[in-house]
Enzyme design. Structure first.
Site, PDB file in Angstrom:
ATOM      1  N   ASP A 131       0.454  -1.338  -0.278  1.00  0.00           N
ATOM      2  CA  ASP A 131      -0.280   0.332   0.156  1.00  0.00           C
ATOM      3  C   ASP A 131       0.561   1.697  -0.139  1.00  0.00           C
ATOM      4  O   ASP A 131       1.588   1.286  -0.868  1.00  0.00           O
ATOM      5  CB  ASP A 131      -0.975  -0.327   1.204  1.00  0.00           C
TER       6      ASP A 131
ATOM      7  N   HIS B  22      -7.245  -6.233  -1.478  1.00  0.00           N
ATOM      8  CA  HIS B  22      -5.972  -5.147  -1.084  1.00  0.00           C
ATOM      9  C   HIS B  22      -4.921  -5.558   0.205  1.00  0.00           C
ATOM     10  O   HIS B  22      -3.948  -5.314  -0.485  1.00  0.00           O
ATOM     11  CB  HIS B  22      -6.499  -3.931  -0.246  1.00  0.00           C
TER      12      HIS B  22
END
Length: 334
Positions: A99, A298
């Site tokens: 991320d 994610h």
């Protein structure tokens, strides 16, 4: 066994978790996370012969939270990584990020290739500087409803997320996971400015199997100081675009690995998939084509730890072998 301590870097104090002996591997978390997002990787990489260090980056956890928004530029974040490597007594390290940690890792390799043995990014692809500032771009495409633009408003998301930290984190982690999109459909992360972002997020009755109540305990405690430090990273997106102008069209040349999930919202951002598909031809350091994990959202290393650990260990050990060394020597694979 993981140990914890604090180190002073670039005028701030960082909390780090560490384990193992060998070539240094720095693991960089994303938003809204902490060092704990790597807890399934630290032991595995240490057992494979590496010294693993996972910091709470500036603005997170028990590390320092500078007050000034300007203290969270990409130069500050890369500077923390370089300073941490030196403070740990090393000249070079492997840098791995997920991320927001991925852009920090990629930029560390881009700006300071002399201190990076190899770089791996999860979820967020390598930096290829666009023609327009990121906030301006998303403002134009989505009329100001993209979550970056929402985060950019001083104090707004900060207050919404801090009202019930545990619920905020539970919603975030679930809504961006594969469990929230069983059909595989990926929605752009748009925010209703009148209701905020959390209102549209599902609050699961049952946590995904990769996320436990103990994990939430640790993460909730790490946001005891609130979300402002973490959100300040987003408030520097346009400033970072300005600052990195000298590296326009520059590419990462260090040995590199990229991993992403097929249900991750980040590769679905405008233009991201095109970059990912072209990586083998436009990024000279890439050691293999991008690894796409099926049925993965994610939270790459948390949702699919076995596959991520295997890929990282293969990458790291291959880099060490290419340098004519094995884990424990810390040689330069260039």
């Amino acid at each position: 066994m993981v140990t914890h301590r604090f180190v002073d870097v670039n005028g701030i104090r960082l909390h780090i978790a560490e384990q193992g002996v060998g070539p240094l591997v720095v693991l960089l978390h994303g938003f809204p996370e902490s060092w704990h997002s790597w807890h399934r990787q630290i032991g595995a990489l240490a057992d494979a012969g590496f010294r693993v260090v996972a910091p709470d980056q500036r603005g997170y956890g028990t590390s320092d939270h500078p007050d000034d928004v300007d203290a969270y530029t990409i130069f500050h974040l890369v500077g923390d990584v370089v300073g941490l490597i030196r403070e740990l007594g090393e000249e070079k390290a492997y840098v791995v990020g997920h991320d927001w940690g991925a852009p920090v890792a990629w930029h560390t390799a881009l700006l300071r290739p002399d201190v990076v043995l190899g770089v791996a990014g999860l979820s967020v692809p390598p930096p290829f500087r666009g023609k327009r500032r990121p906030m301006e771009t998303m403002q134009a495409i989505f009329g100001g409803r993209f979550y970056w633009n929402y985060f950019d408003q001083p104090g707004v998301a900060d207050a919404e997320f801090a009202r019930d930290t545990r619920t905020t984190l539970r919603k975030f982690l679930y809504s961006a996971s594969a469990a929230a999109s069983p059909s595989g459909e990926i929605m752009q992360p748009l925010v209703n400015p009148e209701k905020g972002w959390l209102a549209a997020m599902e609050d699961p009755e049952v946590l995904p199997e990769w996320l436990t109540e103990d994990d939430l305990d640790v993460l909730t405690e790490s946001f005891a100081k609130g979300f402002t430090g973490a959100l300040n990273w987003y408030r520097n997106l346009d400033r970072n675009w300005d600052l990195t102008a000298p590296w326009d069209k520059a590419v990462v040349t260090r040995p590199a690995l990229y991993i992403f999930g097929d249900r991750d919202l980040v590769p679905a951002f405008p233009g991201s998939r095109d970059v990912i598909d072209r990586l083998p031809t436009i990024m000279p350091g890439l050691t293999r084509p991008p690894i796409e994990l099926t049925d993965c959202g994610h939270w790459t290393q948390q949702e699919r730890p076995a596959e991520v650990n295997a890929a990282l260990i293969e990458f790291l050990t291959t880099c060490e072998r290419a340098a004519g060394a094995g884990p424990g020597t810390g040689s330069d694979p260039s």
